[in-house]
Each structure stands twice: as C-alpha cells, then as structure tokens.
Design a protein around this motif. Structure first.
Motif, short mmCIF file in Angstrom:
data_model
loop_
_atom_site.label_atom_id
_atom_site.label_comp_id
_atom_site.label_asym_id
_atom_site.label_seq_id
_atom_site.Cartn_x
_atom_site.Cartn_y
_atom_site.Cartn_z
N ARG A 331 0.83 -1.21 0.00
CA ARG A 331 0.00 0.00 0.00
C ARG A 331 0.87 1.26 0.00
O ARG A 331 0.62 2.20 -0.75
N GLU A 334 2.35 2.01 -3.50
CA GLU A 334 1.40 2.65 -4.41
C GLU A 334 1.12 4.09 -3.97
O GLU A 334 1.10 5.01 -4.81
N TYR A 335 0.93 4.30 -2.69
CA TYR A 335 0.61 5.65 -2.21
C TYR A 335 1.76 6.62 -2.46
O TYR A 335 1.55 7.80 -2.72
N ARG A 338 1.37 7.83 -5.88
CA ARG A 338 0.23 8.75 -5.99
C ARG A 338 0.60 10.15 -5.51
O ARG A 338 0.24 11.16 -6.13
N ARG A 342 0.48 12.72 -8.20
CA ARG A 342 -0.86 13.28 -7.99
C ARG A 342 -1.88 12.60 -8.93
O ARG A 342 -2.64 13.25 -9.64
N ALA A 343 -1.85 11.28 -8.90
CA ALA A 343 -2.77 10.46 -9.68
C ALA A 343 -3.02 9.18 -8.89
O ALA A 343 -2.42 8.96 -7.83
N ARG A 344 -3.89 8.32 -9.40
CA ARG A 344 -4.27 7.11 -8.66
C ARG A 344 -4.06 5.86 -9.51
O ARG A 344 -4.00 5.92 -10.74
N ASN A 345 -3.94 4.72 -8.80
CA ASN A 345 -3.80 3.41 -9.45
C ASN A 345 -2.68 3.40 -10.48
O ASN A 345 -2.84 2.94 -11.61
N LEU A 346 -1.52 3.85 -10.02
CA LEU A 346 -0.38 4.00 -10.92
C LEU A 346 0.39 2.70 -11.13
O LEU A 346 1.14 2.58 -12.10
N THR A 355 -5.07 -2.85 -8.87
CA THR A 355 -3.77 -2.45 -8.35
C THR A 355 -3.30 -3.42 -7.27
O THR A 355 -2.11 -3.76 -7.20
N ASP A 406 -7.52 -6.28 -3.60
CA ASP A 406 -7.61 -4.83 -3.41
C ASP A 406 -7.97 -4.50 -1.97
O ASP A 406 -7.41 -3.58 -1.36
N PHE A 410 -5.37 -2.49 0.40
CA PHE A 410 -5.70 -1.09 0.64
C PHE A 410 -6.66 -0.84 1.80
O PHE A 410 -6.77 0.30 2.25
#
Length: 455
Positions: A331, A334-335, A338, A342-346, A355, A406, A410
């Motif tokens: 987690r 991924e964070y 982000r 400044r985006a999600r599910n990268l 993800t 997921d 998360f």
C-alpha cells in the motif's frame, strides 16, 4: 495426505472457487476446482500463495520506535544510524535469537512466508571473531526453525567506512571481514542453515561505500549462482560521494563494473536516473523496495511506476522492521507514487486493472527470484506455503476475485489474515503465531536486560 477446502483461492492460473487441495510431504499434491469438501478437510475462506520478505535486518526489530525523537540538529538516516550502531553493539547471540524470533513471528502473522536476512553483526562485541564464524547467523537459523519461516541468509561483506577504502569506524568492528575471512563466513553459514529444509545462503556486499571493487568482485565469485544483494543509491549523500570518488552515480557504476543479472537484488535504488532504471531492467535484476523503512528514514521515493512500465521486477522487504506488515508495504509503495504524481492506481497494468493484484503478483515473483527460491504459487508440485484470509472479515464482504486483493492491500487494518502454513504445517492460527506467547516473553526479558533506551 492432508486436505484443505477453500471458498476461493488464487491458483497459478487465476482465481477459482470451491477449491480442494491435498498436500503430501510438504508439497501440493492435487488441486480440484468447484469441488466439495471431504471428511477431515481443514476449511478456510480465501487462500493466497505466500510472499517473500526480501530484505530484513532482524535485530533492528528491537529498536523499533526508539529513533522517533528529534535530536539537537537535523535528523536523517545518518543520525538514525548512530542509534542503530549503539543497539547492534549491545546484542549478543542469545539476544539476537530472541529478537529475530519475534520479528519472524510478526512476519508470518503479516503474510510473509520467507525472509531474506541481510546479516552483518558477525563478531563478538569487541570485534573478536567467534569460534564459529557463523555463530550469529546460526542464531538466525535457530529463530527460523523455532518460528517456521523460510530463510535465505545473506551474510554481509563489510570492509570500509566509505568510498576509496576508508578504514572502518570503531562502531563497525562487529561487521568487518577481509576477503578470506568472508569466504570462511559463507562456508560456515551454509553449515549453520543445513538443518533447515529449504534454507538458502547468498552473498551481500553491503554497499559500494563499504566494499572495495576487489571485495565486490570476490563476493560475486563466491556467490556462484546464488543470490547477490547490495544496498545501493539509498541516500543522496551516497550518490554525491560516489560521484566525487568515481565520476559515476552508484547504479551506473555497478552496472558498468559488475556482472549484474537475475541473481542480483538492488536494495532501495531510490535515487536513479531514467538511464540507470533502463539498465536495471535490461540486467534482469530485482529492485528490493522497503517503502515503510524508506519513509521512516526519509530516503526518498523510488520511481516504481516507471520500473513496471519498462517491464522491471521488484519485491518488498521490511528492512529496519520498525513495522512489519506485508499489505502496508504494498500500500505504501502505491501511495508514494500517488503523492509523487498526484494520480491514482499508478501500479496497475493494462491487462490487470486491479492495483492490489498487480502489486501482490509483482512482490511474490520478485521476492522469490531475489531469495533464490521457486515462485510461491498454489499449483501441484509447489511447496505448500500459503496464507488464508478470514472470509468473515467485514472488509471482505461482497468481494470476489481481485477485489479480495484490493481489499487486503488497501483496506486492511489488521485481523484479515487468519492462517499461515509452511510446507503444509500451520504456524499462524486465528491470526496468532502458535509460539507467540513464549517468543514475546523471551523478547521482553531480553530487551529489559539490554537496557537500551531511546536517545
């Protein structure tokens, strides 16, 4: 022959429901999908293959939380290291075994089934070698045997205190070997883990600042086909020192001067250029990411999204063991991306929009490669190393397939893992390791005797 029945399981070929599995001699014998349970079968909700923790310093579990007080000046990795040296120089063999046992218990409870122990506290407190060069490694093996975790022991070669062959500092006296001494340590370490059914021994030149080029080459020769792990480009000061000394950044220098390939795990590699990242991918090496520790120490953020986009491999490790949590490592990784972009599910893939699933699969594959073992999977012939999730956990309600992963990655605040097996033997039951109480009592007594307090 043992039997299990799962409501759902992540098999090698994907998710399946109503899965019956049998295990013989520690390996999966059969798997049947859409099957009914048979009398005597153990039953569980969701089964997952286990993940390897590719980078740990087990003894540092004993100092978790001790460095969270501001010092008189600016705090950094290097001020944290001063406390770590003080702690490392206080522990003896019994203390190491007690601390490692708790770390291994917590790893199993968190879903890790194997650990890569990047082990550098080799000698007695005054720097004198033990009669058995692998005395401290043998204590890690004893802790692994007691707790059931798989062990890849990575004895560290430590020669210098900085680039250019600077002499070791007094507080590093327990770590240091010359090349001949290190070869003897590796041989003794293989004997130390011989009683563990699936143990491995690799080599670990500590970092480019702590080994000479000749020492690095010797360690690679000693490794043969075994795993090779190295700390690299974790700190910006390290990058700048390497540039001053060699004219190259650490990863670039390593790729140009060592035979980096799929045996290698480049631990952290936080500060890399796009060209260096491309070189890592071409080499086939695994990047060993430790997001919780890297955040705790203020290391920086590795460009994981770019690595995956280029087809590279990574695994995760608990490193300083300030907090041991497989799901939170994934987690946090991924964070961090982000926050950076400044985006999600990268870190999902075009062919896998989940993800959680992408992270889990990548960590499972990369961790196994880095630790020199077969990829953990639920398939006939594979070792029966697996984790079960409590299907009654409220966060898993109404979830199926990749949505379960997921939720695990998360939305897991704890209590989701209810069982962990190694070679078909259960070591975690109801979320608790079977030896937890005894291990915690010994750990508490050990820490009290050490008398090491926060600075």
């Amino acid at each position: 022959m043992q039997g299990w029945w799962f409501e759902a399981a992540l098999l090698a070929e994907g998710w399946a429901e109503r899965v019956r599995m049998t295990v013989e001699s520690g390996r999966i014998a059969t798997l049947a999908v859409d099957a009914a349970p048979e009398p005597g079968d153990a039953r569980a909700g969701v089964a997952l293959p286990g993940v390897a923790n590719l980078h740990s310093h087990a003894f540092q579990r004993g100092m978790a939380g001790m460095a969270e007080r501001r010092g008189p000046g600016a705090d950094s990795f290097w001020t944290w290291r001063d406390l770590m040296y003080r702690f490392a120089n206080a522990i003896g063999p019994d203390a190491l075994e007690a601390i490692a046992a708790l770390a291994f218990v917590e790893m199993l409870e968190a879903g890790f089934v194997r650990t890569g122990e990047f082990h550098y506290v080799h000698h007695d407190r005054d720097g004198t070698p033990f009669a058995n060069p692998a005395e401290m490694g043998a204590r890690l093996a004893a802790a692994a045997a007691e707790t059931g975790i798989g062990l890849t022991l990575l004895p560290v070669l430590y020669m210098t205190s900085g680039f250019g062959g600077a002499a070791p500092r007094p507080e590093q006296r327990r770590f240091v070997h010359d090349i001949d001494g290190y070869a003897g340590l590796i041989e003794a370490s293989r004997g130390a883990v011989a009683s563990l059914a699936d143990a491995r021994v690799g080599v670990a030149p500590h970092s480019l600042r702590a080994v000479t080029p000749e020492g690095l080459a010797a360690a690679v020769a000693i490794a043969g086909e075994r795993p090779i792990h190295i700390h690299i480009a974790e700190q910006t000061d390290e990058v700048e020192d390497c540039l001053r000394h060699s004219g190259q950044r650490p990863v670039a220098w390593l790729l140009d001067h060592a035979p980096v390939d799929s045996r290698w795990c480049l631990v952290h590699a936080t500060h890399v250029t796009p060209e260096e990242l491309a070189g890592i991918v071409r080499s086939g090496a695994v990047v060993g990411l430790c997001p919780i520790t890297e955040a705790n120490l203020g290391d920086g953020i590795f460009p994981a999204a770019a690595l995956l986009e280029a087809g590279g491999s990574f695994g995760v490790g608990s490193d300083s063991n300030v907090l041991i949590d497989c799901a939170q490592e994934l987690r946090s990784l991924e964070y961090s991306q982000r926050l950076l972009q400044r985006a999600r599910n990268l870190l999902s893939r075009p062919d896998c929009p989940s993800t959680g699933r992408t992270l889990f699969d990548a960590a499972r594959r990369g961790g196994a490669q880095a630790l020199g073992v077969a990829e953990a999977e639920l398939a006939p012939g594979a070792r029966a190393d697996f984790v079960t999730l409590d299907r009654a956990h409220p966060t898993l309600a109404g979830r199926a397939g990749d949505a379960l992963l997921d939720a695990f990655v998360f939305a897991n605040g704890g209590g989701m893992i209810d069982g962990v097996w190694r070679g078909g033997k259960q070591w975690v039951r109801g979320g608790r390791h079977v030896a937890r109480d005894a291990v915690v009592r010994r750990y508490a007594t050990t820490l009290a005797a050490l008398g090491i307090a926060a600075r």
